[in-house]
Design a protein around this motif. Structure first.
Motif, mmCIF file in Angstrom:
data_model
loop_
_atom_site.group_PDB
_atom_site.id
_atom_site.type_symbol
_atom_site.label_atom_id
_atom_site.label_comp_id
_atom_site.label_asym_id
_atom_site.label_seq_id
_atom_site.Cartn_x
_atom_site.Cartn_y
_atom_site.Cartn_z
ATOM 1 N N GLY A 45 0.779 -1.229 0.000
ATOM 2 C CA GLY A 45 0.000 0.000 0.000
ATOM 3 C C GLY A 45 0.812 1.282 0.000
ATOM 4 O O GLY A 45 0.246 2.365 0.115
ATOM 5 N N ARG A 46 2.119 1.196 -0.137
ATOM 6 C CA ARG A 46 2.942 2.410 -0.180
ATOM 7 C C ARG A 46 2.807 3.088 -1.541
ATOM 8 O O ARG A 46 2.567 2.430 -2.545
ATOM 9 C CB ARG A 46 4.405 2.063 0.054
ATOM 10 N N PRO A 47 2.984 4.413 -1.601
ATOM 11 C CA PRO A 47 2.922 5.097 -2.897
ATOM 12 C C PRO A 47 4.130 4.735 -3.754
ATOM 13 O O PRO A 47 5.250 4.603 -3.245
ATOM 14 C CB PRO A 47 2.924 6.583 -2.524
ATOM 15 N N LEU A 48 3.918 4.556 -5.044
ATOM 16 C CA LEU A 48 4.975 4.187 -5.972
ATOM 17 C C LEU A 48 5.388 5.398 -6.792
ATOM 18 O O LEU A 48 4.538 6.136 -7.294
ATOM 19 C CB LEU A 48 4.501 3.072 -6.902
ATOM 20 N N THR A 49 6.695 5.601 -6.946
ATOM 21 C CA THR A 49 7.183 6.737 -7.714
ATOM 22 C C THR A 49 8.020 6.322 -8.899
ATOM 23 O O THR A 49 8.162 7.075 -9.844
ATOM 24 C CB THR A 49 8.030 7.662 -6.820
ATOM 25 N N GLY A 50 8.608 5.145 -8.874
ATOM 26 C CA GLY A 50 9.478 4.708 -9.958
ATOM 27 C C GLY A 50 8.691 4.251 -11.174
ATOM 28 O O GLY A 50 7.552 3.793 -11.073
ATOM 29 N N ARG A 51 9.310 4.388 -12.340
ATOM 30 C CA ARG A 51 8.665 4.036 -13.608
ATOM 31 C C ARG A 51 8.266 2.554 -13.634
ATOM 32 O O ARG A 51 7.127 2.219 -13.911
ATOM 33 C CB ARG A 51 9.605 4.359 -14.757
ATOM 34 N N ALA A 52 9.202 1.661 -13.329
ATOM 35 C CA ALA A 52 8.915 0.225 -13.368
ATOM 36 C C ALA A 52 7.917 -0.165 -12.277
ATOM 37 O O ALA A 52 7.048 -1.001 -12.495
ATOM 38 C CB ALA A 52 10.203 -0.575 -13.219
ATOM 39 N N SER A 53 8.035 0.439 -11.115
ATOM 40 C CA SER A 53 7.125 0.125 -10.017
ATOM 41 C C SER A 53 5.697 0.546 -10.358
ATOM 42 O O SER A 53 4.745 -0.190 -10.109
ATOM 43 C CB SER A 53 7.567 0.833 -8.739
ATOM 44 N N ARG A 54 5.548 1.724 -10.928
ATOM 45 C CA ARG A 54 4.197 2.192 -11.292
ATOM 46 C C ARG A 54 3.611 1.330 -12.400
ATOM 47 O O ARG A 54 2.420 1.075 -12.426
ATOM 48 C CB ARG A 54 4.251 3.657 -11.726
ATOM 49 N N ARG A 55 4.458 0.841 -13.309
ATOM 50 C CA ARG A 55 3.968 0.005 -14.404
ATOM 51 C C ARG A 55 3.478 -1.349 -13.881
ATOM 52 O O ARG A 55 2.436 -1.835 -14.293
ATOM 53 C CB ARG A 55 5.068 -0.186 -15.443
ATOM 54 N N THR A 56 4.222 -1.971 -12.948
ATOM 55 C CA THR A 56 3.855 -3.294 -12.441
ATOM 56 C C THR A 56 2.893 -3.242 -11.272
ATOM 57 O O THR A 56 2.214 -4.230 -10.994
ATOM 58 C CB THR A 56 5.106 -4.072 -11.994
ATOM 59 N N GLY A 57 2.850 -2.115 -10.567
ATOM 60 C CA GLY A 57 1.968 -2.012 -9.408
ATOM 61 C C GLY A 57 2.586 -2.602 -8.152
ATOM 62 O O GLY A 57 1.901 -2.810 -7.161
ATOM 63 N N LEU A 58 3.897 -2.877 -8.194
ATOM 64 C CA LEU A 58 4.600 -3.433 -7.039
ATOM 65 C C LEU A 58 5.852 -2.616 -6.764
ATOM 66 O O LEU A 58 6.580 -2.258 -7.687
ATOM 67 C CB LEU A 58 5.024 -4.881 -7.307
#
Length: 71
Positions: free
Chosen positions: A30-43
């Motif tokens: 449930g943490r906010p995602l800021t990285g490109r790959a993290s936002r794309r995968t949702g993890l």
């Protein structure tokens, strides 16, 4: 995983303190995602590593076996 931050998609709105991007949250913690790959995968990187561990190195399990000589 390349986890560099994404550039802003829209101009920041200083009134709400946002960056112009809709927030994306990690599907596991449930943490906010800021990285490109993290936002794309949702993890996030840590949660992705927990769910998808690296494959073991098969070469480390190889060993020499004594065999009879072929004539």
């Amino acid at each position: 995983m390349n986890d560099e931050p994404l550039p802003d998609c829209a101009p920041a709105n200083p009134a709400d303190g946002g960056t112009g991007r809709p927030p994306v949250w990690c599907r596991v913690c449930g943490r906010p995602l800021t990285g490109r790959a993290s936002r794309r995968t949702g993890l996030g990187p840590a949660c992705d590593a927990k769910l998808h561990p690296d494959r073991p190195d098969v070469r480390a399990r190889r060993h020499e076996v004594e065999q009879d000589r072929l004539f």
